[in-house]
Design a protein around this motif. Structure first.
Motif, mmCIF file in Angstrom:
data_model
loop_
_atom_site.group_PDB
_atom_site.id
_atom_site.type_symbol
_atom_site.label_atom_id
_atom_site.label_comp_id
_atom_site.label_asym_id
_atom_site.label_seq_id
_atom_site.Cartn_x
_atom_site.Cartn_y
_atom_site.Cartn_z
ATOM 1 N N VAL A 280 -7.082 -9.744 10.906
ATOM 2 C CA VAL A 280 -7.434 -11.094 10.466
ATOM 3 C C VAL A 280 -7.794 -11.959 11.668
ATOM 4 C CG1 VAL A 280 -6.567 -13.179 9.326
ATOM 5 C CG2 VAL A 280 -6.016 -10.933 8.392
ATOM 6 N N ASP A 281 -7.074 -11.771 12.774
ATOM 7 C CA ASP A 281 -7.398 -12.519 13.997
ATOM 8 C C ASP A 281 -8.820 -12.250 14.461
ATOM 9 O OD1 ASP A 281 -4.882 -13.659 14.140
ATOM 10 O OD2 ASP A 281 -4.055 -12.054 15.380
ATOM 11 N N LYS A 282 -9.359 -11.083 14.105
ATOM 12 C CA LYS A 282 -10.717 -10.711 14.512
ATOM 13 C C LYS A 282 -11.762 -11.109 13.469
ATOM 14 C CE LYS A 282 -9.060 -6.786 17.242
ATOM 15 N NZ LYS A 282 -9.081 -5.304 17.411
ATOM 16 N N GLY A 283 -11.332 -11.824 12.409
ATOM 17 C CA GLY A 283 -12.272 -12.300 11.404
ATOM 18 C C GLY A 283 -12.526 -11.345 10.255
ATOM 19 N N SER A 284 -11.633 -10.386 10.035
ATOM 20 C CA SER A 284 -11.847 -9.368 8.992
ATOM 21 C C SER A 284 -10.969 -9.601 7.772
ATOM 22 C CB SER A 284 -11.571 -7.970 9.572
ATOM 23 O OG SER A 284 -12.420 -7.694 10.662
ATOM 24 N N GLU A 285 -10.681 -10.869 7.460
ATOM 25 C CA GLU A 285 -9.741 -11.154 6.373
ATOM 26 C C GLU A 285 -10.239 -10.671 5.011
ATOM 27 O OE1 GLU A 285 -12.704 -14.109 6.711
ATOM 28 O OE2 GLU A 285 -11.235 -13.473 8.202
ATOM 29 N N GLN A 286 -11.542 -10.769 4.747
ATOM 30 C CA GLN A 286 -12.045 -10.313 3.450
ATOM 31 C C GLN A 286 -11.955 -8.788 3.335
ATOM 32 O OE1 GLN A 286 -12.453 -12.022 0.948
ATOM 33 N NE2 GLN A 286 -13.789 -13.774 1.144
ATOM 34 N N ARG A 287 -12.270 -8.093 4.401
ATOM 35 C CA ARG A 287 -12.196 -6.634 4.374
ATOM 36 C C ARG A 287 -10.746 -6.173 4.241
ATOM 37 N NH1 ARG A 287 -14.700 -3.735 9.453
ATOM 38 N NH2 ARG A 287 -12.805 -4.589 10.396
ATOM 39 N N VAL A 288 -9.827 -6.830 4.950
ATOM 40 C CA VAL A 288 -8.411 -6.472 4.840
ATOM 41 C C VAL A 288 -7.922 -6.683 3.413
ATOM 42 C CG1 VAL A 288 -6.074 -7.135 5.539
ATOM 43 C CG2 VAL A 288 -7.866 -6.921 7.258
ATOM 44 N N THR A 289 -8.283 -7.824 2.827
ATOM 45 C CA THR A 289 -7.832 -8.127 1.466
ATOM 46 C C THR A 289 -8.367 -7.112 0.470
ATOM 47 O OG1 THR A 289 -7.794 -10.491 2.003
ATOM 48 C CG2 THR A 289 -7.762 -9.898 -0.326
ATOM 49 N N GLY A 290 -9.657 -6.834 0.530
ATOM 50 C CA GLY A 290 -10.251 -5.890 -0.419
ATOM 51 C C GLY A 290 -9.706 -4.485 -0.258
ATOM 52 N N THR A 291 -9.572 -4.020 0.986
ATOM 53 C CA THR A 291 -9.044 -2.675 1.230
ATOM 54 C C THR A 291 -7.603 -2.565 0.748
ATOM 55 O OG1 THR A 291 -10.477 -2.420 3.164
ATOM 56 C CG2 THR A 291 -8.595 -0.929 2.987
ATOM 57 N N ALA A 292 -6.819 -3.586 1.033
ATOM 58 C CA ALA A 292 -5.412 -3.564 0.620
ATOM 59 C C ALA A 292 -5.275 -3.558 -0.898
ATOM 60 C CB ALA A 292 -4.675 -4.758 1.216
ATOM 61 N N LEU A 293 -6.085 -4.348 -1.583
ATOM 62 C CA LEU A 293 -6.009 -4.370 -3.052
ATOM 63 C C LEU A 293 -6.461 -3.037 -3.643
ATOM 64 C CD1 LEU A 293 -7.323 -7.985 -3.685
ATOM 65 C CD2 LEU A 293 -5.012 -7.133 -4.149
ATOM 66 N N ALA A 294 -7.436 -2.384 -3.007
ATOM 67 C CA ALA A 294 -7.839 -1.044 -3.456
ATOM 68 C C ALA A 294 -6.693 -0.052 -3.277
ATOM 69 C CB ALA A 294 -9.076 -0.586 -2.689
ATOM 70 N N LEU A 295 -5.977 -0.132 -2.153
ATOM 71 C CA LEU A 295 -4.811 0.726 -1.934
ATOM 72 C C LEU A 295 -3.714 0.444 -2.949
ATOM 73 C CD1 LEU A 295 -4.341 0.783 1.953
ATOM 74 C CD2 LEU A 295 -5.052 2.672 0.473
ATOM 75 N N LEU A 296 -3.560 -0.824 -3.313
ATOM 76 C CA LEU A 296 -2.556 -1.185 -4.320
ATOM 77 C C LEU A 296 -2.867 -0.499 -5.650
ATOM 78 C CD1 LEU A 296 -0.055 -2.910 -4.932
ATOM 79 C CD2 LEU A 296 -1.610 -4.782 -5.563
ATOM 80 N N CYS A 297 -4.144 -0.509 -6.033
ATOM 81 C CA CYS A 297 -4.546 0.197 -7.257
ATOM 82 C C CYS A 297 -4.264 1.695 -7.134
ATOM 83 C CB CYS A 297 -6.034 -0.036 -7.539
ATOM 84 S SG CYS A 297 -6.501 -1.751 -7.866
ATOM 85 N N LEU A 298 -4.620 2.267 -5.993
ATOM 86 C CA LEU A 298 -4.440 3.696 -5.767
ATOM 87 C C LEU A 298 -2.970 4.108 -5.766
ATOM 88 C CD1 LEU A 298 -5.728 6.447 -5.015
ATOM 89 C CD2 LEU A 298 -5.579 5.739 -2.611
ATOM 90 N N SER A 299 -2.088 3.232 -5.313
ATOM 91 C CA SER A 299 -0.677 3.590 -5.167
ATOM 92 C C SER A 299 -0.017 3.993 -6.473
ATOM 93 C CB SER A 299 0.088 2.407 -4.557
ATOM 94 O OG SER A 299 0.206 1.332 -5.474
ATOM 95 N N TRP A 300 -0.540 3.502 -7.591
ATOM 96 C CA TRP A 300 0.100 3.789 -8.878
ATOM 97 C C TRP A 300 -0.120 5.220 -9.334
ATOM 98 C CZ3 TRP A 300 3.721 0.683 -10.593
ATOM 99 C CH2 TRP A 300 3.734 -0.632 -10.125
ATOM 100 N N ALA A 301 -1.112 5.917 -8.763
ATOM 101 C CA ALA A 301 -1.329 7.325 -9.131
ATOM 102 C C ALA A 301 -0.164 8.205 -8.680
ATOM 103 C CB ALA A 301 -2.656 7.826 -8.561
#
Length: 413
Positions: A280-301
């Motif tokens: 986030v300090d490097k300006g990647s907050e949108q990518r971090v958020t989207g990737t993390a939410l995708a992992l959250l979806c994946l975790s339920w498998a």
């Protein structure tokens, strides 16, 4: 609109030392642990204080209500008072509240002291806000991530440690030890925390409280990040509330202590999420958020494969905790950067949605499990997570949050 703010001198900005941030993270973890210590101890406390089973739930409820009251009434004080003094003072009062819990000889005194413990535990949010505003802009995410990691580790460790100590020494020893730890933490913070660089604020306490709804209504960034908080902690609570049922049932039949120890698996995900702040300090907050939410979806498998192996569950826990904490760190880094002089208030507003999401997930998961079992819980958690990913996709083209945050930073680049 204009918010009441205290003056912040740019000349007082300095890099927050790693050692100081580590002490703040440890203090935050120890403080939040006091909120969750009671959960594995309900049965033995009920027998000791002759509390009726129907009233045992009040121990958890009043602690959480105290915490909620503290979010609204105490955390905003960080925008009015010297934050260093506020943190040290609240930690010292926690020592007294925990000592009263340990010495309680009646249900009424016990429950009152627990509510005070919950209210004073919100010092963790003041620690997050203080770390975020002390750190230089290019290090803000790393500082917030480190302190937030300490908080989550404290939550995960509290249940396991309190249950084990209670079995060896009794429930009063758990709170006596917690009181002593709070006293030591108070002394450590009084020596380690730097001075608050701000000048005393001129706003009244009443105006500080009245400004809370206006922050939410007038700031799109805060509203968006509050929605993320509700969603991720609804998913988090859906899992952690319901997982005790299949783990204590056949074929696993784990004890409460074993379930608590199993929760320590989540620490791996939490430690991994600390890297989110640096991105986030490097300006990647949108990518971090989207990737993390995708992992959250994946975790339920893998979580849904619990009946096949506990190893699958462990994989799912790591992914789930990594995802939730990555979004949480990103959220807090951005809103503190957006309002450095009102960090206490924006953190308070944000954490209300954290609490609402946690409560909604807990209520939904117990009902769904009673109707549809573990696979129903997994489906509910996955649905919540997918809703979060879709919300991110619908807002991903909005202006960069991090640029907004840095634009109002009180510290020079």
């Amino acid at each position: 609109m204009t918010f009441e703010q205290s003056d912040t001198s740019q000349d007082t900005c300095f890099p927050l030392a790693d050692k100081t941030t580590t002490i703040m993270a440890i203090a935050a973890g120890l403080a939040v642990a006091n909120v969750y210590t009671v959960q594995p101890l309900l049965n033995v406390i009920g027998e000791s204080l002759a509390m009726r089973p129907a009233n045992l739930g009040l121990a958890v409820t009043l602690t959480q209500l105290g915490y909620a009251a503290g979010l609204i009434l105490l955390v905003p004080l960080g925008d009015l008072l010297n934050r260093r003094s506020l943190i040290v003072g609240q930690t010292g009062l926690s020592f007294l509240a925990l000592a009263i819990v340990a010495l309680s000889d009646s249900p009424g005194l016990f429950l009152f002291a627990l509510a005070a413990v919950g209210a004073l535990a919100v010092t963790v949010q003041t620690l997050v806000a203080f770390a975020g505003t002390l750190a230089l802009p290019e290090r803000r995410g790393a500082a917030v991530g480190k302190v937030t990691g300490g908080i989550v580790i404290g939550i995960l460790v509290a249940r396991a440690v309190s249950g084990s100590v209670s079995e060896l020494l009794g429930w009063r020893a758990v709170y006596a030890i917690s009181a002593l730890v709070s006293l030591v933490t108070t002394l450590a913070l009084s020596r380690a925390l730097p001075g608050d660089p701000r000048q005393p604020g001129t706003a009244s306490y009443g105006s500080i409280l009245r400004s809370l709804p206006r922050f939410f209504l007038d700031d799109r960034l805060l509203r968006r990040r509050a929605v993320y908080a509700f969603i991720i902690f609804a998913a988090f609570s859906t899992f952690w509330t319901a997982v005790v049922f299949p783990l204590t049932d056949a074929p696993f039949r784990l004890s409460n202590t074993q379930v608590g120890l199993f929760g320590l698996v989540g620490i791996a995900g939490t430690l991994g999420a600390r890297g989110a702040g640096k991105l986030v300090d490097k300006g990647s907050e949108q990518r971090v958020t989207g990737t993390a939410l995708a992992l959250l979806c994946l975790s339920w498998a893998p979580i849904a494969l619990l009946s096949f192996s506990l190893w699958w569950l462990a994989v799912g826990i790591v992914l789930l905790d990594l995802a939730v904490q990555a979004v949480h760190v990103t959220n807090q880094t951005l809103i503190v950067g957006r309002h450095p002089d009102a960090a206490g208030r924006v953190i308070a507003v944000y954490m209300v949605f954290y609490s609402l999401g946690s409560a909604a997930g807990a209520a939904a998961s117990t009902y769904v499990y009673s109707v549809s079992g573990w696979h129903g819980v997994c489906l509910a958690g996955a649905t919540i997570s997918i809703a979060g990913l879709l919300f991110w996709a619908s807002t991903a083209r909005t202006p960069t949050d991090n640029l907004l945050a840095l634009a109002v930073s009180p510290c020079p680049d």
